[in-house]
Scaffold this active site. Sequence first.
Site, mmCIF file in Angstrom:
data_model
loop_
_atom_site.group_PDB
_atom_site.id
_atom_site.type_symbol
_atom_site.label_atom_id
_atom_site.label_comp_id
_atom_site.label_asym_id
_atom_site.label_seq_id
_atom_site.Cartn_x
_atom_site.Cartn_y
_atom_site.Cartn_z
ATOM 1 N N LYS A 1 0.847 -1.205 0.000
ATOM 2 C CA LYS A 1 0.000 0.000 0.000
ATOM 3 C C LYS A 1 0.885 1.258 0.000
ATOM 4 O O LYS A 1 0.629 2.218 -0.731
ATOM 5 C CB LYS A 1 -0.941 -0.022 1.220
ATOM 6 C CG LYS A 1 -2.019 -1.102 1.101
ATOM 7 C CD LYS A 1 -2.779 -1.396 2.390
ATOM 8 C CE LYS A 1 -3.704 -2.602 2.183
ATOM 9 N NZ LYS A 1 -4.436 -3.017 3.401
ATOM 10 N N GLN B 1 -4.467 -1.588 9.607
ATOM 11 C CA GLN B 1 -4.389 -2.941 9.059
ATOM 12 C C GLN B 1 -4.937 -3.951 10.071
ATOM 13 O O GLN B 1 -4.571 -3.933 11.241
ATOM 14 C CB GLN B 1 -2.922 -3.273 8.696
ATOM 15 C CG GLN B 1 -2.753 -4.571 7.933
ATOM 16 C CD GLN B 1 -3.398 -4.575 6.544
ATOM 17 O OE1 GLN B 1 -3.480 -3.541 5.882
ATOM 18 N NE2 GLN B 1 -3.853 -5.726 6.105
ATOM 19 N N ASP C 1 -11.180 2.402 4.014
ATOM 20 C CA ASP C 1 -11.346 0.937 4.060
ATOM 21 C C ASP C 1 -12.831 0.556 4.031
ATOM 22 O O ASP C 1 -13.163 -0.610 3.814
ATOM 23 C CB ASP C 1 -10.743 0.404 5.370
ATOM 24 C CG ASP C 1 -9.558 -0.506 5.136
ATOM 25 O OD1 ASP C 1 -9.425 -1.020 4.010
ATOM 26 O OD2 ASP C 1 -8.782 -0.695 6.083
#
Length: 293
Positions: free
Chosen positions: A53, A97, A120
């Site tokens: 990412k 994450q 997200d």
Amino acid sequence: MAQIIDGKLISAQIKEELKLKTNKLINDKGITPGLALLLVGDNPASKSYVGSKEKSCAELGFKSIVERLPDDVNENTVLEFINKWNSDPTIHGILVQLPLPKHINESKVIQSISPKKDVDGFHPESFGRLVIGLPGFVPCTPAGIVELIKRYKIQTKGKHVVVVGRSNIVGKPIANLMYQKNQDANSIVTICHTAAPDLRYYTKQADILIAAVGVPQIIKADDVKDGVVVIDVGINRVEDSSIEKGYRIVGDVDFDSVKEKASSITPVPGGVGLMTVAMLMQNTYKSAAGEVL
Ligand code: GUN
């Protein structure tokens, strides 16, 4: 032999499109998309995802901040970083994450992210918007699946989509996307999971099978019907001493046998996984450009 749905090609196209748009956003409006990433602990897969990412941000000309915190960090420290980024105007997206260590309340952390920066798409507000069909951030892996289906012109209207898996990250959102009344969906959806006494009873009925269980190669040729479209979301590490790193990556689908029956299929690697990062970049770009909320 099935058509291979090439996530490598499509994700590269999307990133190329985003690179041009980002350049324009910077030149015309002086806005550089900014993404803050938070990683807790040493999970090798999570480290690798965050690394890719960060790399994608650099490729596209985004600003990125990565906080790598030790496994025993306390919840308040994590919440303080999020609070800081929530009020930082140079940050347009915040990603924590997952999974987080057990002592950190994942749900509380997700809910502390401003819905305006929830690239997200895991915040309950984002999920509610998705279900109702309002504009909002769509979680990256489900968004990537929809994009692949769209770019490969796979018919979805009235088709039976069977989703195997009910995670908050993939199963629940993709199921909810696929029955929406719009051009990219309009499908009939079944969600099945570990409580199904006979999984095959459901998977055999699928026109489009989306496997998101996290069990290596659990879907075999006998589990699908001829002509099925197979979307394999699994990214599983299996031991392989013949390879230097000691493991290889396989999906939830037994690719070699299922490809003989399917009309189209995503490979692993090279399928959905690469799309997840591309869609994260797209969500971050859209957030910076004010195109979402
Ligand atoms: N862990 C597995 N997939 C994801 C994802 O898409 N986003 C985050 N934040 N964590 C994950």
